[in-house]
Structures are given as C-alpha cells and as structure tokens.
Motif scaffolding. Structure first.
Motif, PDB file in Angstrom:
ATOM      1  N   PRO A 172     -29.082  -4.803  24.248  1.00 16.76           N
ATOM      2  CA  PRO A 172     -28.727  -5.841  25.226  1.00 16.76           C
ATOM      3  C   PRO A 172     -29.635  -5.910  26.439  1.00 16.76           C
ATOM      4  CG  PRO A 172     -27.066  -4.076  25.190  1.00 16.76           C
ATOM      5  CD  PRO A 172     -28.001  -3.815  24.051  1.00 16.76           C
ATOM      6  N   HIS A 173     -30.307  -4.802  26.761  1.00 14.72           N
ATOM      7  CA  HIS A 173     -30.918  -4.697  28.093  1.00 14.72           C
ATOM      8  C   HIS A 173     -32.434  -4.715  28.085  1.00 14.72           C
ATOM      9  CE1 HIS A 173     -31.267  -0.776  26.350  1.00 14.72           C
ATOM     10  NE2 HIS A 173     -31.916  -0.293  27.387  1.00 14.72           N
ATOM     11  N   LEU A 174     -33.051  -4.954  26.899  1.00 16.17           N
ATOM     12  CA  LEU A 174     -34.487  -4.706  26.788  1.00 16.17           C
ATOM     13  C   LEU A 174     -35.212  -5.933  26.254  1.00 16.17           C
ATOM     14  CD1 LEU A 174     -35.890  -1.369  25.358  1.00 16.17           C
ATOM     15  CD2 LEU A 174     -37.072  -3.515  24.988  1.00 16.17           C
ATOM     16  N   VAL A 175     -36.321  -6.294  26.897  1.00 21.02           N
ATOM     17  CA  VAL A 175     -37.147  -7.405  26.419  1.00 21.02           C
ATOM     18  C   VAL A 175     -38.611  -7.064  26.666  1.00 21.02           C
ATOM     19  CG1 VAL A 175     -36.774  -8.606  28.623  1.00 21.02           C
ATOM     20  CG2 VAL A 175     -37.701  -9.864  26.676  1.00 21.02           C
ATOM     21  N   THR A 176     -39.450  -7.470  25.734  1.00 20.26           N
ATOM     22  CA  THR A 176     -40.877  -7.179  25.824  1.00 20.26           C
ATOM     23  C   THR A 176     -41.673  -8.446  25.540  1.00 20.26           C
ATOM     24  OG1 THR A 176     -40.571  -4.889  25.197  1.00 20.26           O
ATOM     25  CG2 THR A 176     -42.745  -5.804  24.813  1.00 20.26           C
ATOM     26  N   ALA A 189     -32.404   1.613  17.191  1.00 22.38           N
ATOM     27  CA  ALA A 189     -33.030   0.432  17.806  1.00 22.38           C
ATOM     28  C   ALA A 189     -34.366   0.866  18.369  1.00 22.38           C
ATOM     29  CB  ALA A 189     -32.147  -0.132  18.914  1.00 22.38           C
ATOM     30  N   ASN A 190     -35.313  -0.054  18.380  1.00 22.03           N
ATOM     31  CA  ASN A 190     -36.655   0.317  18.802  1.00 22.03           C
ATOM     32  C   ASN A 190     -36.761   0.439  20.319  1.00 22.03           C
ATOM     33  OD1 ASN A 190     -39.648  -0.623  19.615  1.00 22.03           O
ATOM     34  ND2 ASN A 190     -39.639   0.614  17.758  1.00 22.03           N
ATOM     35  N   HIS A 191     -37.487   1.475  20.760  1.00 22.21           N
ATOM     36  CA  HIS A 191     -37.617   1.796  22.176  1.00 22.21           C
ATOM     37  C   HIS A 191     -38.592   0.885  22.909  1.00 22.21           C
ATOM     38  CE1 HIS A 191     -40.455   3.886  19.658  1.00 22.21           C
ATOM     39  NE2 HIS A 191     -41.239   4.128  20.678  1.00 22.21           N
ATOM     40  N   GLU A 192     -39.441   0.172  22.183  1.00 26.64           N
ATOM     41  CA  GLU A 192     -40.429  -0.655  22.877  1.00 26.64           C
ATOM     42  C   GLU A 192     -40.087  -2.130  22.861  1.00 26.64           C
ATOM     43  OE1 GLU A 192     -44.587  -0.027  22.390  1.00 26.64           O
ATOM     44  OE2 GLU A 192     -44.261   2.073  21.868  1.00 26.64           O
ATOM     45  N   ALA A 236     -31.101   7.927  17.729  1.00 26.30           N
ATOM     46  CA  ALA A 236     -30.248   6.969  18.444  1.00 26.30           C
ATOM     47  C   ALA A 236     -30.498   7.000  19.943  1.00 26.30           C
ATOM     48  CB  ALA A 236     -28.781   7.266  18.142  1.00 26.30           C
ATOM     49  N   ALA A 237     -31.664   7.497  20.344  1.00 26.26           N
ATOM     50  CA  ALA A 237     -31.925   7.706  21.771  1.00 26.26           C
ATOM     51  C   ALA A 237     -31.718   6.441  22.592  1.00 26.26           C
ATOM     52  CB  ALA A 237     -33.349   8.239  21.960  1.00 26.26           C
ATOM     53  N   GLN A 238     -32.167   5.303  22.078  1.00 26.72           N
ATOM     54  CA  GLN A 238     -32.101   4.086  22.886  1.00 26.72           C
ATOM     55  C   GLN A 238     -30.732   3.424  22.871  1.00 26.72           C
ATOM     56  OE1 GLN A 238     -34.167   2.900  25.075  1.00 26.72           O
ATOM     57  NE2 GLN A 238     -35.727   4.441  24.672  1.00 26.72           N
ATOM     58  N   SER A 239     -29.911   3.698  21.877  1.00 28.69           N
ATOM     59  CA  SER A 239     -28.679   2.927  21.734  1.00 28.69           C
ATOM     60  C   SER A 239     -27.407   3.708  22.014  1.00 28.69           C
ATOM     61  CB  SER A 239     -28.599   2.371  20.303  1.00 28.69           C
ATOM     62  OG  SER A 239     -28.272   3.400  19.390  1.00 28.69           O
ATOM     63  N   LEU A 240     -27.481   5.037  22.153  1.00 30.48           N
ATOM     64  CA  LEU A 240     -26.247   5.823  22.147  1.00 30.48           C
ATOM     65  C   LEU A 240     -25.330   5.482  23.315  1.00 30.48           C
ATOM     66  CD1 LEU A 240     -25.156   7.797  20.077  1.00 30.48           C
ATOM     67  CD2 LEU A 240     -26.052   9.663  21.443  1.00 30.48           C
ATOM     68  N   GLY A 241     -25.919   5.098  24.450  1.00 31.34           N
ATOM     69  CA  GLY A 241     -25.093   4.685  25.572  1.00 31.34           C
ATOM     70  C   GLY A 241     -24.313   3.404  25.320  1.00 31.34           C
ATOM     71  N   TRP A 242     -24.772   2.601  24.372  1.00 30.38           N
ATOM     72  CA  TRP A 242     -24.126   1.313  24.094  1.00 30.38           C
ATOM     73  C   TRP A 242     -23.033   1.407  23.047  1.00 30.38           C
ATOM     74  CZ3 TRP A 242     -24.855  -1.918  27.767  1.00 30.38           C
ATOM     75  CH2 TRP A 242     -26.056  -1.917  28.483  1.00 30.38           C
ATOM     76  N   GLY A 243     -23.055   2.456  22.247  1.00 32.33           N
ATOM     77  CA  GLY A 243     -22.004   2.610  21.244  1.00 32.33           C
ATOM     78  C   GLY A 243     -22.429   3.569  20.158  1.00 32.33           C
ATOM     79  N   PRO A 244     -21.461   3.980  19.321  1.00 40.71           N
ATOM     80  CA  PRO A 244     -21.800   4.891  18.218  1.00 40.71           C
ATOM     81  C   PRO A 244     -22.647   4.168  17.180  1.00 40.71           C
ATOM     82  CG  PRO A 244     -19.506   4.211  18.062  1.00 40.71           C
ATOM     83  CD  PRO A 244     -20.037   3.619  19.337  1.00 40.71           C
ATOM     84  N   VAL A 245     -23.364   4.943  16.392  1.00 45.19           N
ATOM     85  CA  VAL A 245     -24.182   4.369  15.327  1.00 45.19           C
ATOM     86  C   VAL A 245     -23.314   4.179  14.089  1.00 45.19           C
ATOM     87  CG1 VAL A 245     -26.144   4.779  13.795  1.00 45.19           C
ATOM     88  CG2 VAL A 245     -26.285   5.409  16.218  1.00 45.19           C
ATOM     89  N   SER A 289     -26.637  11.032   8.211  1.00 46.96           N
ATOM     90  CA  SER A 289     -26.461  12.470   7.972  1.00 46.96           C
ATOM     91  C   SER A 289     -26.791  13.293   9.204  1.00 46.96           C
ATOM     92  CB  SER A 289     -27.368  12.929   6.824  1.00 46.96           C
ATOM     93  OG  SER A 289     -27.029  12.262   5.633  1.00 46.96           O
ATOM     94  N   LEU A 290     -27.838  12.878   9.921  1.00 46.99           N
ATOM     95  CA  LEU A 290     -28.229  13.561  11.156  1.00 46.99           C
ATOM     96  C   LEU A 290     -28.463  12.508  12.227  1.00 46.99           C
ATOM     97  CD1 LEU A 290     -30.223  14.928   8.652  1.00 46.99           C
ATOM     98  CD2 LEU A 290     -30.256  16.718  10.398  1.00 46.99           C
ATOM     99  N   LEU A 291     -28.218  12.869  13.463  1.00 45.35           N
ATOM    100  CA  LEU A 291     -28.391  11.922  14.565  1.00 45.35           C
ATOM    101  C   LEU A 291     -28.897  12.664  15.795  1.00 45.35           C
ATOM    102  CD1 LEU A 291     -26.119   9.023  15.616  1.00 45.35           C
ATOM    103  CD2 LEU A 291     -26.682  10.768  17.327  1.00 45.35           C
ATOM    104  N   ALA A 292     -29.861  12.047  16.472  1.00 44.16           N
ATOM    105  CA  ALA A 292     -30.425  12.644  17.687  1.00 44.16           C
ATOM    106  C   ALA A 292     -30.237  11.708  18.864  1.00 44.16           C
ATOM    107  CB  ALA A 292     -31.916  12.948  17.489  1.00 44.16           C
ATOM    108  N   GLY A 293     -30.011  12.281  20.043  1.00 43.51           N
ATOM    109  CA  GLY A 293     -29.853  11.498  21.260  1.00 43.51           C
ATOM    110  C   GLY A 293     -30.469  12.209  22.449  1.00 43.51           C
TER     111      GLY A 293
END
Lengths: 462, 462
Positions: A288-292, A147-150, A175-184, A189-193
């Motif tokens: 769920p928590h982000l709006v721009t 998910a996009n960070h901005e 997955a930095a922005q979404s990992l707290g909300w659930g698994p991807v 193949s690779l995942l970063a958090g």
C-alpha cells in the motif's frame, strides 16, 4: 521534514520505544539462568515469541528471533538447503529477491549447489506457472518474497506455495516488506522478517520454520533459540519488536487504505507533472505504501541529493547510487528504465500535505537536473538522410549521460538509419533499450566495441 | 536484591541507557543512504567505531560490530581459518575457552579440520611454553581468552601472542570477560568482545582484525561492516555499547581495587565459614570481580535455588545446572571439584554490605543442603580391617550423591584398603578424584563396571 524511505528502515514506533524502555529494566539478564532476573528475562522472551508467532501465523516453538532479517534469511536458506541435502542441491529463487536471498544463493553455488532464477514480467511479479515449472525433483528449496522491496509488487505466494506443496519442495518466504501489513497467506514452510521494517528496533529479525520441515542449522552450534540463532538474545529489542508488530497490525487496515490512496495520487500525478517518466511495479497488486518511478535523462544520485535538499528522503535503484555502479537487479530483471529512479515508501502516519508538497517539488527538481545535463528540449529534430551509422562516444561517461547523448543526436539520424552509442557504464545496457521502448525507436542490439565498452545500436523509426 | 552474576550479563550502565535513548531518535535510519537521516546514522556509527577502537587499541577500520560476542567469535575463528587455509587446517585453543570458541572448533572439525586443545593447570591458566609448543607449522589459528569466564583466571596472553608472532600464527583473543577492565596487552591479531558483559546492551559484539591478518569472511556476502557482519546495523545498540565501554573504562581502575578487595574477602572467608570448600582459580592473576568455589556434598542447582530465595543471584558450573548434565568443561579441564559450584561475579558498584550479607547467608544454605542430603557429620570413622574392597552402588544417582555415599563408607574401610564407587553420573569422574585430593585419600583409578557405568576405586590412606 518528510521521510519517504520506510522500506529501508521505519522510524521507531512509539509502542516499540515504550516496550524497549520497560524491557531494558526487566529483560537484560540471561534467560538461561535460574535466578529471578533470568526468569523475568525468560518470561519476557516467551511472551514476545507468542506475540510474534500469532502475528506471523505459526506456533511459538516454530519461531526464533535472529539479529536481523538478513541473518534470518541466511539461516533459513542455509538450514533448509542442508536439511534437504539428500534430495538435491537446486535452489529456486525469483530474480527479484532481496540481496540477502541472492547472496545466500551465491554462497550455495560457491559450495557446489545450483541456483535457478525465475524471471519476472515487467510488473516485477513471477508467473506462478513458470515458478511451478522450475520445481524439479532435485529442488531442495524455493524462495519467493511476499512483496518486492524496490517496486512494491506483490508476488503470487499462495499459488507458489501450492505448487511447492504439490512438488514436495519447501517454500521460504521473505516477508520483510509486508509483515507489518498482515500475515502471509498460503502454505509456506519458512518465513523471514525484519523488525526495523515495521517500526521495531534494529537488531531483530525473525525466522519461522514449520514443524515437519527438514532443517539443519549451519555454522557453529549454540543452545540459544533452538540452535538456530547463536548468541545472547537481545531481549529488550525482541520485546520491542513483538510489541510494535502487534501495534502496527492493529493500525494496518485503516492505514493501508489511506496510504494506498496517497500512492495512487503519486502514480497518477507524477507522469502528468514530469515528462518522460516511467512508473514501475504492479499498479494494483502491490504494497500500500510504496511507489517507484524512473525519470529519463536524470541521474539517480543527483535527484536524491536535490530531493534531500528540498526536505524529502527517498532512495533509488539507479546505478550511480550503488556502490557497484550497476543498476538495481530488480529493475534489470523487470527490464524497465533504471536512470533517475526514485522509490517513495511512506511511513505510517504520513501527512497528505507532505505528499502534495512532494508533487509540487518534483517537477522543478527533475527539470533543473535535465537542464544542467543539457537534455535537448526537442529531441527529435528533422535530419538529413545519411547512409552511414552515426557513432556517439560515451565511453567513460556515467548514467544518464549515454542516454542523453543518444537523445541529442537521434534527430540527426534519418528515419530508418541507425545510431551507435559506445558506452562502458553498466546502466546503459538497461536504459538504452528502455529509452527506445519509451520513444518508439527500435533497439537493434549490442556488440563489443573495438574502442572498449559496448556498442549499442538504435534504429530511428519515428 | 544483590545480583552477583555480572559475568553472565551486566545490568545496563546508566551511560548506555542515555546513549541508547539519544540514538533511538538519531540513529534508526540506514547508514548506507545518502539523505540526512542516513548521514546522521552514519556519523553515529563512525563515532561509535572510533570510541570502541580506541578502547580496544586498534584502528577504527580494523573493528566491526557484530550482533553478539558469540557471533564475533564465530566470524573471527571461521574467517581467520579460511584466510589461512593454504597454511594448514589446525586450530589451537586452550581447553578452557568459552563455548563459542569450542563450538567454532567443533564446526571446523566437522568440516575436516583439526583442533588441538592446550591443557591448563589447576589454576585454570595455560602454560605459555606448552601453548607455544602447540604452534606447529600447519597451525592456521590459535585462540586464547584474556581471562576465564568461570573462574576469573587471567591467561598469559602477551606471552602467547609473542609465541604466535614467532611462529607466524595469528592469535585470536576472546576478551569478553576483561574488555571493560582494560585493553588486552600484547600483539594479538584478532579480538572479540561482547557489550552486555561490560554494561552495554544485548545485541552488540565487536570483532577486531588487525591489518595484514589474512581473513576471508564466511557465509553469504553482505556489504555492511566491511563484509564481516551481515545485516542492518543496530546503531542505537552500537552507540550505547561504545559509550558505556568508555564510561566503564573511566571507572575501571578505582572499581577494580574496590571489587578486588571484596573478592579477596570472599576467597578468604568462605573456606573459614563453610567446611569442605575448594576455592578455585588463580588467587592473584585474576579478574578483579569474579570468584568461584565448590562445596563438597552439595548439588549446584539446590545451592542456586537457596541463594536465590535468600536474594542472591549467582551461577554454577555444576553438572546439575547444565542442560547436558555434565560438569563445566572449565572445571573439568582444571581437575577441580565441580559439585556445589558457585560463581560470584560482582557488578561495578556492588555494596560491601551485600558481600557481607552473602557471607552471613552462605554457611546456613550449604549446611542445610548437606543435612537434607544426609552427609555424615563425622566421615572418617574407625573401621574394622577388611581385606576385600567395599562396593558402593551409586548407579543412577546424580551429583553430589556418589561422593556423599563414598564419604559415608570410607570410615568402614581399613587404612590401606579400597572402596569402589559405581556411578554413571558424569560429574563423578571429576568429583571423586577431587574429593580424594581434598581428603588426603588415594584415587586409584577407574574401570568399566560390569553393572554399567564406571567403577571408581579409592584407597583409604588416612
């Protein structure tokens, strides 16, 4: 004092704090040593790895801890590219990846590789078919954020993973922005958090590399963390990161519903309360928590300062808030307004009353900035017909001034006539076309200006 | 339960714990942000940088925080080599540097550069003249530790820095083991440190690069920490690291005197209490808190286990305690005995009574291991003269067995005759010559063995 920038860094979760305290006593020794303090440290590290792997959805031996999400991305991208060097040197990324992915791509290009950026639509999402089409036979690796960070837009990761599987290309998911909300979901193949995004401490990231993915760690060798993350392990931080990931996951379902409703309120009310606002990002497929949103005729830095004075901490992708004085690459790739950009990202536990107070404060903040900048109350005035193009010289002026100057004179332009804005501020390239779209005017195009900078030509239509 | 392995990781200093607690509340936000939480984090980071720079002896803008000492070394070596690429690609290091330096050197070699290792004497120190002679015109960088991590010997850093200055070569000092005791004297160009070695938390290292030193950070770009250490800053850890560095420095002078006396006691008493022990490292020019000795006919892993059972946590450079089953490169470079190797490194505050109890326990531990391994009580027995060389087959046997087998038969060899030991354990190459030196026998040399492994030839002299 409401803090609304959890997408930059979340306050430490109470569970993280407790776990950190305990692990400072039990986990300070070298886990590679054979004596009791070392064995205790090793047990804590192993347990944290199991907890984190369960939350990520991988095997413990597929997951290593890194010093940050950025380092996880760098190690993941460089290691996967090196592991598939024989296949080719093409890296495919979305245009709206986090800077850590794009910087890894720039380093890859500097070393002779190629990077293909997959464009996004106005919502910020890639089209899965366009992403799939980018996966040529010489593609070594593809990267797509969860998910996009901005702007919070979710990417079609599962579809992209399926396309990657079909093409035989590994997919790295940031997955930095979404990992707290659930698994991807899907066959990545690779995942970063990054732990400090979910309420864990700073100093901890994670990198998962599925078994079978070709991977060759780059840089000097080191025995720790399967050779993928050099340096003495920060076990207290790792323990706190894993414990808090489990804790936020336990709260995630209920909190997502609650914060989604608060964000929906912001998405609906801001355009009602503040004229000339563009809410950006996908309204449904989003975090769920982000709006721009972006506010015409406002500069991002001043709106941040005024909101800070009013007690609200938010961030911005406007050019004036970046050290390079260029608008956020995400907003640019989406082709949306960048001036007066405000990102609100609510920490778990955000009170409804704080959101309401934000909505009370915002109109006055934006209004007073516009007043100070001399934005015309009625932009579109009746004007005498003129044949020649009006020229507005905004050279040397920063965002949002060029757009304000444009708005001041558009009423003097006859319908069908043009106005030319000279500007050397990078944000104008994005914001003048965006203004035209919002105002129903025609953006004709740009050309080099003989006086320096760029001449942007706008035709008055209405 | 005395912990005597502070050279691996020191327990968290109380000041570090207090500072960490406070900074978890005040320093969790992004220091690049403009709102109050970000400004508070920035202030903490700036203050920590000033404190650390003062302790290191550099300007704050010359110092960045890294996620570990290892990462500081990697960044420092690769950045300095890249910055002087036009001068040449030769890296000069001492043979007893920390593995992080040697691994950075291996990566440099793999990328086409050359690495020259400066040998050390039996005390573990380089000869400043030999170091100076290695600084050829194509030398891009030289590295010398302030003090050795395994045997405590101080290196002649000031002389090496002077030679580097004269040759126009930057000197990187790995100060990980000594930084808690005081600043590094002399005109170094780059310096690396590691917080968990001085009682700070894991997850924090530091890299100082003097103004004017050519430096080109490698790897993907990042704005944080002057572009030299990518990733979100671990500010609570950094604050704790800086505060504890100042605190241990305040205690350093008095504690150095106290621990030096305790180490002198160990250095003097161990050879009196335990037969066939070699105390290694410089007896005077050394770290105050660290002493290393090797026990003939003992394997390192068992001695660690037995000391752990007796309540003492120590480490070892013996081959059997390493994952690669090779003796420590430091002991190898010094040419000293590696079997039964024990490193004792005392944390600040170590009680005298704990050291005395260690000296009580050690003889029994070593004696019982030797007994179990069947070490002959009287090694040198009268033997009938024989013309032919005796052959001892220790192929497939691990350290210390080959040396024990040698000791068992040397009495059967006539004075002037030889015995040949066949061994494939890497430690034998170091330990058989070391045994000869300790016993006054002549080490003749080695040759490939037709049965596999290596044939080591020893002539009985006494």
């Amino acid at each position: 004092m409401p803090y609304f920038d959890t997408a930059s860094a979340a306050p430490l979760h109470p569970v993280a704090r407790q776990a950190l305290q305990a692990a400072l006593d039990e986990g300070w020794a070298d886990p590679a040593r054979l004596y009791r303090e070392g064995r205790r440290a090793r047990m804590l590290l192993d347990a944290a790895r199991e907890t984190a792997a369960e939350a990520v959805g991988c095997r413990p031996d597929e997951l290593v801890f890194t010093p940050s999400g950025t380092r996880a991305v760098h190690a993941g991208v460089t290691g996967a590219l090196a592991g598939r060097r024989r296949v080719g040197s093409r890296l495919v990324v979305s245009a709206v990846e986090h800077s850590s992915v794009l910087h890894a791509g720039e380093a890859h290009e500097a070393a002779g590789g190629t990077v293909h950026q997959v464009p996004v639509g106005r919502s910020g999402a890639v089209d899965p078919e366009v992403f799939a089409a980018a996966l040529t036979p010489d593609t070594a690796l593809a990267c797509l954020q969860s998910a996009n960070h901005e702007v919070g837009t979710e990417q079609p990761v599962a579809e992209a993973a399926e396309a990657c599987r079909a093409a035989g290309v590994p997919l790295l998911v940031d997955a930095a922005q979404s990992l707290g909300w659930g698994p991807v979901a899907g066959g990545w193949s690779l995942l970063a958090g990054s732990a400090h995004k979910w309420g864990g401490p700073a100093g901890v990231g994670l990198l998962a590399v599925r078994k079978g993915v070709r991977f060759a760690a780059q840089g000097p060798a080191d025995e720790r963390e399967s050779g993928r993350a050099p340096g003495f392990e920060n076990i207290p931080g790792i323990v706190a990161a894993a414990a808090s990931l489990r804790a936020v996951r336990d709260e995630a379902a209920a909190e997502a519903v609650r914060l989604r409703a608060l964000v929906d309120r912001i998405r609906a009310r801001v355009p009602e309360l503040v004229p000339d606002v563009e809410v950006v990002g996908d309204p449904v497929r989003r975090l769920p928590h982000l709006v721009t949103f972006s506010c015409l005729y406002v500069d991002g830095e001043t709106v941040l300062h005024e909101l800070d004075r009013a007690g609200f901490s938010v961030s911005s992708g406007s050019s004036c808030t970046s050290s390079t004085l260029t608008p956020s690459h995400v907003l640019r790739a989406m082709g949306v307004l960048s001036e007066g950009n405000v990102r609100v990202s609510l920490p778990t536990g955000t009170a409804e009353a704080d959101v309401d107070r934000f909505l009370e404060v915002l109109p006055g903040v934006v209004g007073s900035i516009r007043e100070q900048l001399g934005v015309p109350a009625v932009e579109i005035r009746t004007a005498a017909a003129e044949e020649s193009s009006l020229v507005v010289d905004a050279l040397g002026r920063r965002c949002p001034i060029p757009v304000i100057e444009l708005a001041k004179v558009i009423g003097d332009v006859p319908v069908g006539g043009t106005v030319t804005v000279l500007a050397d501020d990078e944000a104008a390239r994005l914001d003048i076309p965006a203004w035209c779209e919002m105002r129903g005017q025609e953006y004709v195009g740009e050309r080099p200006s003989p006086k320096g900078g760029v001449a942007y030509v706008v035709r008055r239509v209405v």
